[in-house]
Scaffold this motif. Sequence first.
Motif, PDB file in Angstrom:
ATOM      1  N   LEU A 114      -6.133  -8.243  10.835  1.00  0.00           N
ATOM      2  CA  LEU A 114      -5.936  -9.523  10.126  1.00  0.00           C
ATOM      3  C   LEU A 114      -5.193 -10.309  11.128  1.00  0.00           C
ATOM      4  CD1 LEU A 114      -4.968  -8.134   6.540  1.00  0.00           C
ATOM      5  CD2 LEU A 114      -7.421  -8.459   7.441  1.00  0.00           C
ATOM      6  N   VAL A 115      -5.783 -11.551  11.154  1.00  0.00           N
ATOM      7  CA  VAL A 115      -5.189 -12.770  11.655  1.00  0.00           C
ATOM      8  C   VAL A 115      -5.003 -13.804  10.590  1.00  0.00           C
ATOM      9  CG1 VAL A 115      -5.259 -14.535  13.615  1.00  0.00           C
ATOM     10  CG2 VAL A 115      -6.518 -12.236  13.673  1.00  0.00           C
ATOM     11  N   LEU A 116      -3.531 -14.148  10.702  1.00  0.00           N
ATOM     12  CA  LEU A 116      -3.254 -15.250   9.719  1.00  0.00           C
ATOM     13  C   LEU A 116      -2.507 -16.484  10.575  1.00  0.00           C
ATOM     14  CD1 LEU A 116      -1.474 -13.205   6.778  1.00  0.00           C
ATOM     15  CD2 LEU A 116      -3.645 -14.172   7.209  1.00  0.00           C
ATOM     16  N   VAL A 117      -3.102 -17.647  10.318  1.00  0.00           N
ATOM     17  CA  VAL A 117      -2.511 -18.776  11.003  1.00  0.00           C
ATOM     18  C   VAL A 117      -1.499 -19.628   9.836  1.00  0.00           C
ATOM     19  CG1 VAL A 117      -2.705 -20.957  12.272  1.00  0.00           C
ATOM     20  CG2 VAL A 117      -4.391 -18.748  12.503  1.00  0.00           C
ATOM     21  N   ASN A 118      -0.456 -19.449   9.988  1.00  0.00           N
ATOM     22  CA  ASN A 118       0.560 -20.275   8.870  1.00  0.00           C
ATOM     23  C   ASN A 118       0.274 -19.747   7.564  1.00  0.00           C
ATOM     24  OD1 ASN A 118       1.464 -21.853  11.028  1.00  0.00           O
ATOM     25  ND2 ASN A 118      -0.235 -23.448  10.772  1.00  0.00           N
ATOM     26  N   ASP A 119       0.137 -18.600   7.541  1.00  0.00           N
ATOM     27  CA  ASP A 119      -0.181 -17.698   6.245  1.00  0.00           C
ATOM     28  C   ASP A 119      -1.412 -18.016   5.546  1.00  0.00           C
ATOM     29  OD1 ASP A 119       2.274 -16.451   6.245  1.00  0.00           O
ATOM     30  OD2 ASP A 119       3.409 -18.134   5.329  1.00  0.00           O
ATOM     31  N   THR A 120      -2.320 -18.445   6.393  1.00  0.00           N
ATOM     32  CA  THR A 120      -3.847 -18.461   5.912  1.00  0.00           C
ATOM     33  C   THR A 120      -4.637 -17.669   6.755  1.00  0.00           C
ATOM     34  OG1 THR A 120      -3.363 -20.784   5.249  1.00  0.00           O
ATOM     35  CG2 THR A 120      -5.674 -20.275   5.620  1.00  0.00           C
ATOM     36  N   ASP A 121      -5.575 -17.057   6.139  1.00  0.00           N
ATOM     37  CA  ASP A 121      -6.651 -16.147   6.745  1.00  0.00           C
ATOM     38  C   ASP A 121      -7.477 -16.933   7.742  1.00  0.00           C
ATOM     39  OD1 ASP A 121      -8.874 -14.339   7.544  1.00  0.00           O
ATOM     40  OD2 ASP A 121      -9.036 -13.479   5.609  1.00  0.00           O
ATOM     41  N   TRP A 122      -7.460 -16.692   9.103  1.00  0.00           N
ATOM     42  CA  TRP A 122      -8.239 -17.426   9.894  1.00  0.00           C
ATOM     43  C   TRP A 122      -9.546 -17.378   9.629  1.00  0.00           C
ATOM     44  CZ3 TRP A 122      -9.862 -15.096  15.398  1.00  0.00           C
ATOM     45  CH2 TRP A 122     -10.606 -13.702  15.167  1.00  0.00           C
ATOM     46  N   GLU A 123     -10.156 -16.531   8.962  1.00  0.00           N
ATOM     47  CA  GLU A 123     -11.599 -16.665   8.458  1.00  0.00           C
ATOM     48  C   GLU A 123     -11.855 -18.003   7.749  1.00  0.00           C
ATOM     49  OE1 GLU A 123     -12.750 -13.244   6.506  1.00  0.00           O
ATOM     50  OE2 GLU A 123     -12.533 -11.953   8.364  1.00  0.00           O
ATOM     51  N   LEU A 124     -10.811 -18.563   6.963  1.00  0.00           N
ATOM     52  CA  LEU A 124     -11.115 -19.653   6.234  1.00  0.00           C
ATOM     53  C   LEU A 124     -10.765 -20.953   7.310  1.00  0.00           C
ATOM     54  CD1 LEU A 124      -8.832 -18.867   3.139  1.00  0.00           C
ATOM     55  CD2 LEU A 124     -11.360 -19.046   3.245  1.00  0.00           C
ATOM     56  N   LEU A 125     -10.447 -20.622   8.442  1.00  0.00           N
ATOM     57  CA  LEU A 125     -10.079 -21.918   9.525  1.00  0.00           C
ATOM     58  C   LEU A 125     -11.001 -21.794  10.498  1.00  0.00           C
ATOM     59  CD1 LEU A 125      -6.245 -21.134   9.433  1.00  0.00           C
ATOM     60  CD2 LEU A 125      -7.655 -22.876   8.306  1.00  0.00           C
ATOM     61  N   GLY A 126     -12.023 -21.144  10.564  1.00  0.00           N
ATOM     62  CA  GLY A 126     -12.840 -20.991  11.858  1.00  0.00           C
ATOM     63  C   GLY A 126     -12.970 -19.945  12.491  1.00  0.00           C
ATOM     64  N   GLU A 127     -11.907 -18.880  12.524  1.00  0.00           N
ATOM     65  CA  GLU A 127     -11.614 -17.845  13.144  1.00  0.00           C
ATOM     66  C   GLU A 127     -11.239 -18.336  14.444  1.00  0.00           C
ATOM     67  OE1 GLU A 127     -14.825 -14.690  12.778  1.00  0.00           O
ATOM     68  OE2 GLU A 127     -14.291 -14.641  10.806  1.00  0.00           O
ATOM     69  N   GLY A 128     -12.109 -17.424  15.524  1.00  0.00           N
ATOM     70  CA  GLY A 128     -11.652 -18.146  17.038  1.00  0.00           C
ATOM     71  C   GLY A 128     -11.707 -19.458  17.264  1.00  0.00           C
ATOM     72  N   ASN A 129     -12.497 -20.263  16.827  1.00  0.00           N
ATOM     73  CA  ASN A 129     -12.624 -21.695  16.972  1.00  0.00           C
ATOM     74  C   ASN A 129     -11.373 -22.484  16.702  1.00  0.00           C
ATOM     75  OD1 ASN A 129     -15.065 -21.216  18.385  1.00  0.00           O
ATOM     76  ND2 ASN A 129     -16.067 -21.173  16.272  1.00  0.00           N
ATOM     77  N   TYR A 130     -10.389 -21.920  15.612  1.00  0.00           N
ATOM     78  CA  TYR A 130      -9.453 -22.574  15.276  1.00  0.00           C
ATOM     79  C   TYR A 130      -8.608 -23.454  16.405  1.00  0.00           C
ATOM     80  CZ  TYR A 130      -4.830 -23.928  13.284  1.00  0.00           C
ATOM     81  OH  TYR A 130      -3.729 -24.538  12.870  1.00  0.00           O
ATOM     82  N   LYS A 131      -8.474 -24.537  16.332  1.00  0.00           N
ATOM     83  CA  LYS A 131      -7.680 -25.144  17.375  1.00  0.00           C
ATOM     84  C   LYS A 131      -6.030 -25.048  16.895  1.00  0.00           C
ATOM     85  CE  LYS A 131      -6.974 -29.782  20.127  1.00  0.00           C
ATOM     86  NZ  LYS A 131      -5.786 -29.291  20.396  1.00  0.00           N
ATOM     87  N   ILE A 132      -5.357 -24.459  17.738  1.00  0.00           N
ATOM     88  CA  ILE A 132      -4.108 -24.263  17.779  1.00  0.00           C
ATOM     89  C   ILE A 132      -3.210 -25.700  17.976  1.00  0.00           C
ATOM     90  CG2 ILE A 132      -1.934 -22.971  18.620  1.00  0.00           C
ATOM     91  CD1 ILE A 132      -3.992 -20.789  19.271  1.00  0.00           C
ATOM     92  N   CYS A 133      -2.182 -25.523  17.025  1.00  0.00           N
ATOM     93  CA  CYS A 133      -1.326 -26.813  16.930  1.00  0.00           C
ATOM     94  C   CYS A 133       0.285 -26.359  17.153  1.00  0.00           C
ATOM     95  CB  CYS A 133      -1.457 -27.557  15.625  1.00  0.00           C
ATOM     96  SG  CYS A 133      -2.845 -28.214  15.176  1.00  0.00           S
ATOM     97  N   SER A 134       1.075 -27.209  18.049  1.00  0.00           N
ATOM     98  CA  SER A 134       2.664 -26.910  18.277  1.00  0.00           C
ATOM     99  C   SER A 134       3.010 -26.625  16.873  1.00  0.00           C
ATOM    100  CB  SER A 134       3.038 -28.015  18.746  1.00  0.00           C
ATOM    101  OG  SER A 134       3.186 -27.826  20.302  1.00  0.00           O
ATOM    102  N   GLY A 135       3.849 -25.490  16.886  1.00  0.00           N
ATOM    103  CA  GLY A 135       4.367 -25.227  15.522  1.00  0.00           C
ATOM    104  C   GLY A 135       3.652 -24.077  14.666  1.00  0.00           C
ATOM    105  N   ASP A 136       2.733 -23.908  15.142  1.00  0.00           N
ATOM    106  CA  ASP A 136       1.992 -22.773  14.295  1.00  0.00           C
ATOM    107  C   ASP A 136       2.365 -21.519  14.481  1.00  0.00           C
ATOM    108  OD1 ASP A 136      -0.208 -24.685  13.211  1.00  0.00           O
ATOM    109  OD2 ASP A 136      -1.822 -23.841  14.817  1.00  0.00           O
ATOM    110  N   THR A 137       2.265 -20.440  13.407  1.00  0.00           N
ATOM    111  CA  THR A 137       2.804 -19.308  13.501  1.00  0.00           C
ATOM    112  C   THR A 137       1.398 -18.505  13.314  1.00  0.00           C
ATOM    113  OG1 THR A 137       4.889 -19.666  12.855  1.00  0.00           O
ATOM    114  CG2 THR A 137       4.087 -17.302  12.300  1.00  0.00           C
ATOM    115  N   ILE A 138       1.220 -17.482  14.191  1.00  0.00           N
ATOM    116  CA  ILE A 138      -0.007 -16.846  14.315  1.00  0.00           C
ATOM    117  C   ILE A 138       0.363 -15.335  14.113  1.00  0.00           C
ATOM    118  CG2 ILE A 138      -2.140 -16.227  15.575  1.00  0.00           C
ATOM    119  CD1 ILE A 138      -1.578 -19.035  16.877  1.00  0.00           C
ATOM    120  N   LEU A 139       0.080 -14.609  13.106  1.00  0.00           N
ATOM    121  CA  LEU A 139       0.195 -13.409  12.681  1.00  0.00           C
ATOM    122  C   LEU A 139      -0.767 -12.418  12.910  1.00  0.00           C
ATOM    123  CD1 LEU A 139       2.096 -11.223  11.385  1.00  0.00           C
ATOM    124  CD2 LEU A 139       1.780 -11.922   9.296  1.00  0.00           C
ATOM    125  N   PHE A 140      -0.687 -11.397  13.595  1.00  0.00           N
ATOM    126  CA  PHE A 140      -1.649 -10.170  13.682  1.00  0.00           C
ATOM    127  C   PHE A 140      -1.245  -9.182  13.049  1.00  0.00           C
ATOM    128  CE2 PHE A 140      -2.086 -13.175  17.356  1.00  0.00           C
ATOM    129  CZ  PHE A 140      -3.517 -13.138  17.630  1.00  0.00           C
TER     130      PHE A 140
END
Length: 102
Positions: free
Chosen positions: A69-95
């Motif tokens: 599972l991949v979470l970006v700022n506690d949100t499932d990456w599937e809701l954010l576009g998966e691999g296409n999500y553009k990372i921003c400074s300050g993001d927390t990415i959890l695997f």
Amino acid sequence: MSNEGSGTAVTIEFGGGAELLFDKKKKHEVNLPGNEWTIRKLLFWLKDNLLKERPELFIQADSVRPGILVLVNDTDWELLGEGNYKICSGDTILFISTLHGG
């Protein structure tokens, strides 16, 4: 030490056993060079820079292996576009690995 504006500062975290592939370290504070980062690009950076063993248990083709599972700022990456999500400074990415040996 780090130069503001010279990269993308993010927190990378691993759980559920995924940390075992990354030197048993659950949290990494990293400053990625440049500003054009996606999760897909990050996966290859992780493989080349932080992954210590068994890449086949983490990455498959150009994505994470099924069962991670991949979470970006506690949100499932599937809701954010998966691999296409553009990372921003300050993001927390959890695997988080949901795969357990048996």
